[in-house]
Enzyme design. Structure first.
Site, PDB file in Angstrom:
ATOM      1  N   HIS A 105     -29.325 -29.833  36.549  1.00 43.64           N
ATOM      2  CA  HIS A 105     -28.555 -28.687  37.033  1.00 43.64           C
ATOM      3  C   HIS A 105     -29.398 -27.429  37.224  1.00 43.64           C
ATOM      4  O   HIS A 105     -29.027 -26.336  36.783  1.00 43.64           O
ATOM      5  CB  HIS A 105     -27.365 -28.421  36.102  1.00 43.64           C
ATOM      6  CG  HIS A 105     -26.460 -29.600  35.975  1.00 43.64           C
ATOM      7  ND1 HIS A 105     -25.712 -30.074  37.038  1.00 43.64           N
ATOM      8  CD2 HIS A 105     -26.230 -30.440  34.937  1.00 43.64           C
ATOM      9  CE1 HIS A 105     -25.045 -31.142  36.640  1.00 43.64           C
ATOM     10  NE2 HIS A 105     -25.344 -31.385  35.383  1.00 43.64           N
ATOM     11  N   SER A 133     -20.339 -32.763  34.225  1.00 41.50           N
ATOM     12  CA  SER A 133     -21.533 -33.318  34.877  1.00 41.50           C
ATOM     13  C   SER A 133     -21.292 -34.771  35.265  1.00 41.50           C
ATOM     14  O   SER A 133     -20.446 -35.065  36.101  1.00 41.50           O
ATOM     15  CB  SER A 133     -22.746 -33.158  33.954  1.00 41.50           C
ATOM     16  OG  SER A 133     -23.941 -33.519  34.605  1.00 41.50           O
TER      17      SER A 133
END
Length: 311
Positions: free
Chosen positions: A197, A79
């Site tokens: 996400h 990420s």
């Protein structure tokens, strides 16, 4: 956070000073002396993690002559860590990366400010099932969630651990059904400020698409394994596109690691504060060599024993 590095290494002091100057306020002061509640706000936490990761990387480069272009087969980050990997491979300047992740954190928070529903992220331990089977179950559950509720697959962290993201009621309903089907065992709500996400982050993705047009992204010195593809990416245009898609897309961490291992990689060096990724790797691949560089002592005690001809 990061104070030991700052006090020990000139290159770390320079790194934190560059971050402070870029942001126009003393993030390092917040990291070293500030309140935890303020530091963990995502617009502060994201640049703080990036700054510490880069300071660790640069300190190791200076103290142990670690050169990623010579040592690394691939670079990857989980990420936010993808930005750290881009800085480490020379594809993105630290100043640009700091501005981007600060805006990323702000945009993620802004994405949920107008939502009327509470949101969450929940980690799931799978019960003897595959991630692909979980995907199938989840796709069957989603149409039956209450109207306006969301539950999406945010992270695939290992063969046993995934994370769901979305609205609180949607994720709760999905978890309950997955447990009833004996697909998932333990569920742990994560202490995060936004549902990263998933499709609720689409406004943030649009902000990042605009922000990324204002920075220069180059080719990394070793291929970057994209969170979105779990495959190498080397061209700047592809990197930018995938960074935008990453905001709402699933972090394919375990598939990314498996790709590396399929290319013969058996050694991993994990940079950044905390031990989560290193521990994931050790549990999943106990025979691989995993080096963790997460604090001052790891730099001071680093031994160059990974490179015996293997990747």
């Amino acid at each position: 956070m990061g104070k030991g590095l700052h006090d020990q290494f000139t290159v770390a002091r320079e790194t934190f000073a560059e971050v402070d100057a870029t942001l126009g306020f003393s993030l390092s002061g917040l990291m070293f002396e500030g309140e935890m509640a303020e530091l963990t706000q995502t617009q502060n936490a994201q640049p703080a993690i990036l700054a510490t990761s880069v300071a660790l990387f640069r300190a190791l480069a200076q103290e142990r002559n670690f050169q990623v272009a010579e040592r690394g087969a691939f670079a990857l980050g989980h990420s936010l860590g993808e930005y750290s990997a881009l800085v480490a491979t020379g594809a993105l300047s630290l100043a640009d990366a700091v501005r981007l992740v600060r805006r990323r954190g702000e945009a993620m928070q802004e994405s949920i400010n107008d939502l009327s529903k509470p949101t969450t992220m929940t980690a799931l331990m799978l019960r003897g099932t595959s991630v692909e089977a979980l995907r199938t179950h989840l796709s069957g559950i989603q149409p039956h969630l209450p109207e306006g509720e969301t539950a999406e697959l945010a992270n695939i962290n290992s063969a046993q651990q995934v994370v769901l993201s979305g609205t609180e009621a949607g994720v709760g309903a999905a978890v309950q059904e997955l447990q009833a089907r004996q697909v998932a065992a333990r569920a742990i709500d994560l202490p995060v400020s936004a549902p990263f996400h998933c499709s609720l982050m689409q406004p943030a993705a649009e902000v990042m698409a605009s922000a990324l047009t204002r920075v220069r992204v180059g080719a990394p010195c070793v291929p970057l394994i994209s969170n979105v593809r779990a495959r190498p990416v080397t061209t700047p245009n592809d990197i930018v596109d995938l960074l935008v898609r990453q905001v709402t897309g699933t972090v394919l961490w375990a598939p990314s690691v498996e790709f590396c291992r399929g290319q013969g990689v058996e050694n991993f060096i994990v940079f950044g504060p905390g031990k989560v990724l290193a521990n994931l790797l050790r549990r999943e691949h106990p025979r691989d060599k995993i080096k963790m560089v997460s604090e001052l002592e790891d730099v001071l005690n680093f031994t160059d024993d990974l490179y015996d001809g293997s990747k």
